[in-house]
Design a protein around this motif. Structure first.
Motif, mmCIF file in Angstrom:
data_model
loop_
_atom_site.group_PDB
_atom_site.id
_atom_site.type_symbol
_atom_site.label_atom_id
_atom_site.label_comp_id
_atom_site.label_asym_id
_atom_site.label_seq_id
_atom_site.Cartn_x
_atom_site.Cartn_y
_atom_site.Cartn_z
ATOM 1 N N GLU A 86 6.143 14.169 -11.093
ATOM 2 C CA GLU A 86 6.634 14.174 -12.475
ATOM 3 C C GLU A 86 5.745 15.048 -13.357
ATOM 4 O O GLU A 86 6.234 15.834 -14.165
ATOM 5 N N GLU A 119 0.836 -1.202 0.000
ATOM 6 C CA GLU A 119 0.000 0.000 0.000
ATOM 7 C C GLU A 119 0.874 1.257 0.000
ATOM 8 O O GLU A 119 0.615 2.200 -0.742
ATOM 9 N N LYS A 120 1.926 1.259 0.822
ATOM 10 C CA LYS A 120 2.839 2.408 0.856
ATOM 11 C C LYS A 120 3.531 2.586 -0.495
ATOM 12 O O LYS A 120 3.708 3.717 -0.969
ATOM 13 N N LYS A 121 3.915 1.474 -1.120
ATOM 14 C CA LYS A 121 4.560 1.548 -2.441
ATOM 15 C C LYS A 121 3.615 2.174 -3.456
ATOM 16 O O LYS A 121 4.026 3.025 -4.250
ATOM 17 N N LYS A 122 2.356 1.770 -3.407
ATOM 18 C CA LYS A 122 1.360 2.317 -4.332
ATOM 19 C C LYS A 122 1.208 3.826 -4.130
ATOM 20 O O LYS A 122 1.195 4.601 -5.094
ATOM 21 N N LEU A 129 3.400 5.907 -2.815
ATOM 22 C CA LEU A 129 4.632 6.565 -3.262
ATOM 23 C C LEU A 129 4.698 6.663 -4.785
ATOM 24 O O LEU A 129 5.142 7.676 -5.329
ATOM 25 N N GLU A 130 4.265 5.627 -5.481
ATOM 26 C CA GLU A 130 4.268 5.672 -6.944
ATOM 27 C C GLU A 130 3.296 6.727 -7.454
ATOM 28 O O GLU A 130 3.596 7.444 -8.417
ATOM 29 N N GLU A 131 2.133 6.849 -6.804
ATOM 30 C CA GLU A 131 1.168 7.886 -7.194
ATOM 31 C C GLU A 131 1.747 9.284 -6.952
ATOM 32 O O GLU A 131 1.618 10.179 -7.797
ATOM 33 N N GLU A 132 2.403 9.465 -5.800
ATOM 34 C CA GLU A 132 3.036 10.762 -5.512
ATOM 35 C C GLU A 132 4.129 11.060 -6.526
ATOM 36 O O GLU A 132 4.286 12.206 -6.967
ATOM 37 N N LYS A 133 4.892 10.051 -6.897
ATOM 38 C CA LYS A 133 5.956 10.228 -7.888
ATOM 39 C C LYS A 133 5.360 10.701 -9.211
ATOM 40 O O LYS A 133 5.882 11.628 -9.850
ATOM 41 N N GLU A 134 4.260 10.070 -9.621
ATOM 42 C CA GLU A 134 3.603 10.479 -10.865
ATOM 43 C C GLU A 134 3.131 11.933 -10.780
ATOM 44 O O GLU A 134 3.290 12.702 -11.742
ATOM 45 N N HIS A 135 2.561 12.332 -9.634
ATOM 46 C CA HIS A 135 2.100 13.711 -9.468
ATOM 47 C C HIS A 135 3.270 14.697 -9.573
ATOM 48 O O HIS A 135 3.157 15.744 -10.222
#
Length: 107
Positions: free
Chosen positions: A91, A78-81, A83-89
């Motif tokens: 970017e 869940e934390k990985k998901k 973090l990936e969403e935050e990374k996309e935002h």
């Protein structure tokens, strides 16, 4: 040679010795032996019961640890998901800023 014959004769069991070996043991010997065997079997049974208790405790602990590991895996995924969403935002925000800067330079 005579000495070796006498040594052999003295070390071989006599017929009286053989008869004593063939006699049944006295009753008190059987009783003592039975008592020893019974005591030993009680000790073995106690040890087996203790090992069974310990095995059950290990199984219970193992199940708890496995359950905790699964919870941690789920939490980590869940934390990985997130973090990936935050990374996309970030970017997207960075590309937007770069586009704005590039648009401002072309004017």
């Amino acid at each position: 040679m005579e000495a070796s014959k006498s040594t052999t004769a003295s070390t071989s069991p006599s017929s009286t010795d053989l008869q004593l070996l063939l006699l049944p043991p006295p009753p008190e010997f059987d009783s003592h032996l039975s008592s020893l065997i019974y005591g030993l079997s009680q000790q073995v049974q106690g040890a087996m019961e203790n090992m069974l208790k310990m095995t059950n405790e290990v199984d219970q602990s193992s199940a708890e640890v496995t359950e905790e590991i699964e919870k941690c895996k789920d939490s980590t995924l869940e934390k990985k998901k997130v973090l990936e969403e935050e990374k996309e935002h970030f970017e997207k925000a960075a590309y937007t800023v770069l586009d704005m800067l590039n648009s401002g330079d072309s004017r």
